[in-house]
Design a protein around this motif. Structure first.
Motif, PDB file in Angstrom:
ATOM      1  N   GLY A 158       0.642  -1.140  -0.052  1.00 20.19           N
ATOM      2  CA  GLY A 158      -0.132  -0.156  -0.214  1.00 20.19           C
ATOM      3  C   GLY A 158       0.890   1.320   0.023  1.00 20.19           C
ATOM      4  O   GLY A 158       0.389   2.262  -0.262  1.00 20.19           O
ATOM      5  N   ARG A 159       2.123   1.133   0.130  1.00 16.27           N
ATOM      6  CA  ARG A 159       3.020   2.321  -0.066  1.00 16.27           C
ATOM      7  C   ARG A 159       3.519   2.607  -1.221  1.00 16.27           C
ATOM      8  O   ARG A 159       4.122   1.673  -1.679  1.00 16.27           O
ATOM      9  CB  ARG A 159       4.349   2.151   1.117  1.00 16.27           C
ATOM     10  N   GLU A 173      13.685  -0.502  -1.566  1.00 12.83           N
ATOM     11  CA  GLU A 173      12.592   0.327  -2.093  1.00 12.83           C
ATOM     12  C   GLU A 173      12.738   1.762  -1.798  1.00 12.83           C
ATOM     13  O   GLU A 173      13.136   2.044  -0.585  1.00 12.83           O
ATOM     14  CB  GLU A 173      11.284  -0.244  -1.449  1.00 12.83           C
ATOM     15  N   GLU A 174      12.613   2.525  -2.706  1.00 19.91           N
ATOM     16  CA  GLU A 174      12.877   3.988  -2.535  1.00 19.91           C
ATOM     17  C   GLU A 174      11.326   4.461  -2.398  1.00 19.91           C
ATOM     18  O   GLU A 174      10.827   4.364  -3.448  1.00 19.91           O
ATOM     19  CB  GLU A 174      13.488   4.581  -3.501  1.00 19.91           C
ATOM     20  N   GLU A 192       8.503   7.982  -1.484  1.00 22.23           N
ATOM     21  CA  GLU A 192       8.587   9.432  -1.462  1.00 22.23           C
ATOM     22  C   GLU A 192       9.527  10.008  -0.337  1.00 22.23           C
ATOM     23  O   GLU A 192      10.110  11.114  -0.394  1.00 22.23           O
ATOM     24  CB  GLU A 192       7.220   9.992  -1.321  1.00 22.23           C
ATOM     25  N   ASP A 193       9.575   9.352   0.897  1.00 20.22           N
ATOM     26  CA  ASP A 193      10.105  10.041   1.988  1.00 20.22           C
ATOM     27  C   ASP A 193      10.987   9.020   2.692  1.00 20.22           C
ATOM     28  O   ASP A 193      11.284   8.870   3.837  1.00 20.22           O
ATOM     29  CB  ASP A 193       8.977  10.123   2.922  1.00 20.22           C
ATOM     30  N   GLY A 194      11.846   8.224   1.859  1.00 22.90           N
ATOM     31  CA  GLY A 194      12.826   7.590   2.431  1.00 22.90           C
ATOM     32  C   GLY A 194      12.964   6.180   1.585  1.00 22.90           C
ATOM     33  O   GLY A 194      12.388   5.887   0.573  1.00 22.90           O
ATOM     34  N   THR A 195      14.030   5.146   2.336  1.00 21.72           N
ATOM     35  CA  THR A 195      14.078   3.976   1.727  1.00 21.72           C
ATOM     36  C   THR A 195      14.138   2.880   2.626  1.00 21.72           C
ATOM     37  O   THR A 195      14.303   3.185   3.690  1.00 21.72           O
ATOM     38  CB  THR A 195      15.558   3.799   0.778  1.00 21.72           C
ATOM     39  N   GLU A 196      14.001   1.695   2.180  1.00 17.01           N
ATOM     40  CA  GLU A 196      13.926   0.456   3.192  1.00 17.01           C
ATOM     41  C   GLU A 196      14.430  -0.824   2.680  1.00 17.01           C
ATOM     42  O   GLU A 196      14.135  -1.146   1.397  1.00 17.01           O
ATOM     43  CB  GLU A 196      12.379   0.173   3.858  1.00 17.01           C
ATOM     44  N   TRP A 197      15.144  -1.369   3.244  1.00 13.84           N
ATOM     45  CA  TRP A 197      15.634  -3.040   2.646  1.00 13.84           C
ATOM     46  C   TRP A 197      14.478  -3.832   2.938  1.00 13.84           C
ATOM     47  O   TRP A 197      14.318  -4.185   3.783  1.00 13.84           O
ATOM     48  CB  TRP A 197      16.886  -3.479   3.507  1.00 13.84           C
TER      49      TRP A 197
END
Lengths: 85, 140
Positions: B42-43, B127-128, B130-135
């Motif tokens: 959903g993000r 994943e990139e 709008e407001d950051g990234t996450e493994w």
């Protein structure tokens, strides 16, 4: 017993590279020089590694169990949860 | 019967992967194409960054394909190409192609290879947003 000056080079990828802050670290071999002892030492130095879903160690391109011995000539890598595909 | 396995930072040539498994002994060619989706849970996702431990990824990919050959002895040809680096929405991240005499085994072998690849092959995805990234999958 292992020589005190035996050191290991560990390649880091993905989130483990970000946690440690570099793509390769070199550190004295733990005693005993096994995968399990290495993981214990790294989690002590970098507690954020312990928060990962999993953290495996690869020796010479194969997943290695905790009792797997480590040698200076081995290609060692930390393997955080994979996410290919 | 030597599988075509590669990790590349260049756009994947789907036609070349399909051509690599062509053989007169096969009546079925099955493929899976994984592409970059615009959201995750959903993000909204802007783009993906893939990182690979190439030598181990290829070693493990070889094991996966060998397991497929053991499970489906009639399996003819296999090609697996995985992209690394920065991928935009819609880009092809992975192609699995298999050739078998009949279609049932082609679906099964193709699914086995992509499912097992995701479990053992040393490739990581960030994943990139709008407001950051996450493994992806890093934390419980």
């Amino acid at each position: 017993m292992y020589a005190e000056d035996m050191s290991l080079k560990i390649a880091l990828f993905g989130i483990t590279r970000e946690i440690v802050g570099t793509s390769v670290i070199e550190l004295p071999a733990p005693a005993p020089a096994t995968v399990g002892a290495l993981l214990d030492e790294l989690r002590k130095q970098y507690p954020a590694l312990g928060e990962l879903r999993s953290c495996a160690v690869a020796v010479n391109n194969e997943y290695a169990r905790n009792d797997h011995p480590l040698h200076t000539v081995d290609e060692i890598a930390l393997i955080p949860p994979v996410a290919g595909g | 019967m030597t599988p075509t396995l590669s990790i590349t930072d260049q756009p994947i040539d789907i036609a070349a992967a399909l051509a690599a498994v062509q053989t007169d002994a096969a009546g079925a060619v099955n493929s899976f194409i994984g592409t970059v989706r615009n959201q995750s849970g959903g993000r909204p996702v802007r783009r993906l960054h893939y990182e690979s431990y190439d030598s181990m990824a290829l070693t493990q990919l070889g094991h996966v394909v060998n397991q497929a050959y053991e499970k489906w002895p009639m399996l003819q040809e296999v090609a697996v190409v995985h992209r690394k680096g920065t991928l935009e929405l819609g880009d092809v991240a992975v192609v699995v192609a298999v050739a078998t005499p009949h279609r049932a085994e082609s679906f099964a072998a193709c699914q086995f290879i992509i499912d097992t690849l995701k479990q053992v092959v040393t490739i990581w995805k960030r994943e990139e947003y709008e407001d950051g990234t996450e493994w992806v999958a890093a934390h419980p």
